[in-house]
Design a protein around this motif. Structure first.
Motif, PDB file in Angstrom:
ATOM      1  N   HIS A  37       0.744  -1.083   0.013  1.00  0.00           N
ATOM      2  CA  HIS A  37       0.032  -0.095  -0.049  1.00  0.00           C
ATOM      3  C   HIS A  37       0.644   1.423   0.073  1.00  0.00           C
ATOM      4  O   HIS A  37       0.284   2.299  -0.327  1.00  0.00           O
ATOM      5  N   ASP A  64       3.852   7.045   5.517  1.00  0.00           N
ATOM      6  CA  ASP A  64       2.665   7.624   4.785  1.00  0.00           C
ATOM      7  C   ASP A  64       1.743   7.584   5.984  1.00  0.00           C
ATOM      8  O   ASP A  64       1.205   6.645   6.446  1.00  0.00           O
ATOM      9  N   PRO A  65       1.301   8.761   6.493  1.00  0.00           N
ATOM     10  CA  PRO A  65       0.202   8.884   7.482  1.00  0.00           C
ATOM     11  C   PRO A  65      -1.316   8.547   6.816  1.00  0.00           C
ATOM     12  O   PRO A  65      -2.187   8.399   7.566  1.00  0.00           O
ATOM     13  N   HIS A  66      -1.469   8.469   5.399  1.00  0.00           N
ATOM     14  CA  HIS A  66      -2.764   8.500   4.895  1.00  0.00           C
ATOM     15  C   HIS A  66      -2.991   6.951   4.330  1.00  0.00           C
ATOM     16  O   HIS A  66      -4.167   6.568   4.298  1.00  0.00           O
ATOM     17  N   ALA A  67      -1.875   6.080   4.316  1.00  0.00           N
ATOM     18  CA  ALA A  67      -2.389   4.668   3.865  1.00  0.00           C
ATOM     19  C   ALA A  67      -2.600   4.076   4.984  1.00  0.00           C
ATOM     20  O   ALA A  67      -1.585   3.353   5.562  1.00  0.00           O
ATOM     21  N   LEU A  68      -3.739   4.042   5.505  1.00  0.00           N
ATOM     22  CA  LEU A  68      -4.143   3.360   6.895  1.00  0.00           C
ATOM     23  C   LEU A  68      -4.734   1.870   6.452  1.00  0.00           C
ATOM     24  O   LEU A  68      -5.404   1.899   5.434  1.00  0.00           O
ATOM     25  N   ARG A  98      -1.192   7.750  14.165  1.00  0.00           N
ATOM     26  CA  ARG A  98      -0.703   8.439  13.267  1.00  0.00           C
ATOM     27  C   ARG A  98       0.032   9.638  13.824  1.00  0.00           C
ATOM     28  O   ARG A  98      -0.336  10.009  14.988  1.00  0.00           O
ATOM     29  N   LYS A 103       3.009   6.853  10.157  1.00  0.00           N
ATOM     30  CA  LYS A 103       1.886   6.235  11.082  1.00  0.00           C
ATOM     31  C   LYS A 103       2.752   4.857  11.682  1.00  0.00           C
ATOM     32  O   LYS A 103       3.623   4.490  10.930  1.00  0.00           O
TER      33      LYS A 103
END
Length: 112
Positions: A37, A64-68, A98, A103
């Motif tokens: 991811h 990457d703090p957005h690809a959870l 995060r 993250k």
């Protein structure tokens, strides 16, 4: 990727000094999620530590703090989506923290 998974499993076992199939599974699944991811070659930090309560905590941090991670129900026809289900089945609990630099996906397992 298989070579990296094997190396990760060996490193975790050496670090803990005992058989630890569930911990090894969690580390490799969390690393596989980063590759899938966020991207292969993404710098990660892996931390495996025993807690005061006798549990083992696994943490994988990436930038990457957005690809959870999302727990999904994979069907027999799906080619992916089972990694977090496996982690959810063997871990006592798991989550995501995060921060400004990315993250951390973590899980806790019972005594090894």
């Amino acid at each position: 990727m298989n070579r990296h998974r094997a190396h990760s499993r060996r490193t975790v076992r050496q670090h803990l000094g005992a058989p630890c199939a569930d911990v090894q599974l969690c580390v490799t699944e969390l690393l596989a999620n980063v590759v899938r991811h966020v991207g292969e070659g993404t710098p990660v930090r892996v931390r495996v530590a025993r807690t005061d309560g006798g549990r083992t905590r696994v943490e994988v941090t990436d930038p990457d703090p957005h690809a959870l991670p999302v727990l999904v129900c994979a069907t027999g026809e799906d080619e992916s989506g089972r990694g977090l289900a496996l982690l959810d089945a063997v871990a006592l609990r798991w989550g995501v923290e995060r921060g400004v630099e990315g993250k951390t996906v973590w899980c806790e397992l019972g005594e090894v």
